[in-house]
Write a protein that holds these residues in place. Structure first.
Motif, PDB file in Angstrom:
ATOM      1  N   ILE A  39       0.840  -1.205   0.000  1.00 58.34           N
ATOM      2  CA  ILE A  39       0.000   0.000   0.000  1.00 58.34           C
ATOM      3  C   ILE A  39       0.872   1.251   0.000  1.00 58.34           C
ATOM      4  O   ILE A  39       0.613   2.212  -0.730  1.00 58.34           O
ATOM      5  N   TYR A  40       1.917   1.224   0.813  1.00 58.78           N
ATOM      6  CA  TYR A  40       2.842   2.357   0.896  1.00 58.78           C
ATOM      7  C   TYR A  40       3.476   2.660  -0.460  1.00 58.78           C
ATOM      8  O   TYR A  40       3.528   3.808  -0.891  1.00 58.78           O
ATOM      9  N   VAL A  41       3.937   1.639  -1.170  1.00 59.08           N
ATOM     10  CA  VAL A  41       4.587   1.848  -2.462  1.00 59.08           C
ATOM     11  C   VAL A  41       3.603   2.418  -3.474  1.00 59.08           C
ATOM     12  O   VAL A  41       3.928   3.353  -4.216  1.00 59.08           O
ATOM     13  N   ILE A  42       2.387   1.906  -3.493  1.00 58.56           N
ATOM     14  CA  ILE A  42       1.381   2.400  -4.439  1.00 58.56           C
ATOM     15  C   ILE A  42       1.038   3.859  -4.163  1.00 58.56           C
ATOM     16  O   ILE A  42       1.038   4.699  -5.066  1.00 58.56           O
ATOM     17  N   VAL A  43       0.763   4.176  -2.905  1.00 57.11           N
ATOM     18  CA  VAL A  43       0.375   5.550  -2.550  1.00 57.11           C
ATOM     19  C   VAL A  43       1.531   6.518  -2.752  1.00 57.11           C
ATOM     20  O   VAL A  43       1.351   7.607  -3.311  1.00 57.11           O
ATOM     21  N   ALA A  44       2.724   6.132  -2.311  1.00 52.78           N
ATOM     22  CA  ALA A  44       3.875   7.026  -2.432  1.00 52.78           C
ATOM     23  C   ALA A  44       4.211   7.309  -3.889  1.00 52.78           C
ATOM     24  O   ALA A  44       4.481   8.455  -4.263  1.00 52.78           O
ATOM     25  N   THR A  45       4.170   6.282  -4.721  1.00 51.67           N
ATOM     26  CA  THR A  45       4.473   6.472  -6.142  1.00 51.67           C
ATOM     27  C   THR A  45       3.410   7.329  -6.818  1.00 51.67           C
ATOM     28  O   THR A  45       3.744   8.235  -7.597  1.00 51.67           O
ATOM     29  N   LEU A  47       1.350   9.572  -5.441  1.00 52.39           N
ATOM     30  CA  LEU A  47       1.477  10.972  -4.990  1.00 52.39           C
ATOM     31  C   LEU A  47       2.685  11.655  -5.590  1.00 52.39           C
ATOM     32  O   LEU A  47       2.630  12.825  -5.972  1.00 52.39           O
ATOM     33  N   PHE A  48       3.774  10.941  -5.679  1.00 55.70           N
ATOM     34  CA  PHE A  48       5.015  11.518  -6.206  1.00 55.70           C
ATOM     35  C   PHE A  48       4.848  11.946  -7.656  1.00 55.70           C
ATOM     36  O   PHE A  48       5.234  13.043  -8.045  1.00 55.70           O
ATOM     37  N   PHE A  49       4.242  11.085  -8.475  1.00 53.93           N
ATOM     38  CA  PHE A  49       4.102  11.411  -9.889  1.00 53.93           C
ATOM     39  C   PHE A  49       2.945  12.365 -10.164  1.00 53.93           C
ATOM     40  O   PHE A  49       3.043  13.223 -11.043  1.00 53.93           O
ATOM     41  N   LEU A  50       1.845  12.237  -9.436  1.00 56.76           N
ATOM     42  CA  LEU A  50       0.715  13.138  -9.654  1.00 56.76           C
ATOM     43  C   LEU A  50       1.002  14.564  -9.198  1.00 56.76           C
ATOM     44  O   LEU A  50       0.414  15.508  -9.707  1.00 56.76           O
ATOM     45  N   SER A  51       1.901  14.713  -8.231  1.00 56.75           N
ATOM     46  CA  SER A  51       2.236  16.055  -7.759  1.00 56.75           C
ATOM     47  C   SER A  51       3.445  16.629  -8.482  1.00 56.75           C
ATOM     48  O   SER A  51       3.993  17.643  -8.066  1.00 56.75           O
ATOM     49  N   ASP A  56       6.713  14.068  -1.450  1.00 57.03           N
ATOM     50  CA  ASP A  56       7.450  12.834  -1.213  1.00 57.03           C
ATOM     51  C   ASP A  56       7.196  12.415   0.228  1.00 57.03           C
ATOM     52  O   ASP A  56       7.662  13.062   1.161  1.00 57.03           O
ATOM     53  N   ILE A  57       6.434  11.339   0.410  1.00 54.82           N
ATOM     54  CA  ILE A  57       6.025  10.928   1.759  1.00 54.82           C
ATOM     55  C   ILE A  57       6.920   9.844   2.349  1.00 54.82           C
ATOM     56  O   ILE A  57       6.591   9.253   3.366  1.00 54.82           O
ATOM     57  N   VAL A  58       8.056   9.597   1.724  1.00 57.75           N
ATOM     58  CA  VAL A  58       8.922   8.508   2.147  1.00 57.75           C
ATOM     59  C   VAL A  58       9.347   8.670   3.604  1.00 57.75           C
ATOM     60  O   VAL A  58       9.220   7.736   4.405  1.00 57.75           O
ATOM     61  N   ASP A  59       9.844   9.834   3.980  1.00 59.04           N
ATOM     62  CA  ASP A  59      10.336  10.037   5.343  1.00 59.04           C
ATOM     63  C   ASP A  59       9.223   9.946   6.377  1.00 59.04           C
ATOM     64  O   ASP A  59       9.404   9.373   7.454  1.00 59.04           O
TER      65      ASP A  59
END
Length: 108
Positions: A39-45, A47-51, A56-59
């Motif tokens: 879930i984390y990988v899907i959401v983070a990716t 958000l990263f590309f759509l924004s 970047d929510i990694v940290d």
């Protein structure tokens, strides 16, 4: 819980959970880690590309989910995923290749 009281409580809770990791119940822990990581990988990716690479929510997720919830750091999670991939290769792909080779040889 805050401060040293919270740290003491977390340590005591972890000490109580350690025997569970030596039983088949630890499989549920690994399934939870896998599910949260997917879930984390899907959401983070997304958000990263759509924004346009501004969000970047990694940290934030590393600190909140992996450190506080699972007690693991990011490197341990990535290492676990790599070990899981290698295990999948060894226990699923290689026997499948051997079986297909045997079928191929027996047909010729």
């Amino acid at each position: 819980f805050t401060g040293s009281t919270g740290a003491c409580f977390r340590k005591a809770a972890l000490n109580l959970l350690v025997p569970l990791f030596m039983t088949p119940l630890c499989v549920l822990y690994f399934v939870a880690v896998d599910f949260v990581f997917m879930i984390y990988v899907i959401v983070a990716t997304a958000l990263f590309f759509l924004s346009c690479e501004r969000i970047d929510i990694v940290d934030v997720v590393d600190d909140w989910v992996f450190k506080k919830l699972f007690g693991l750091n990011r490197m341990q999670i990535v290492g676990y995923r790599r070990l899981r991939t290698l295990s999948q290769l060894f226990f699923e792909t290689i026997p499948q290749i051997c079986l297909q080779l045997r079928i191929l040889i027996s047909l010729q």
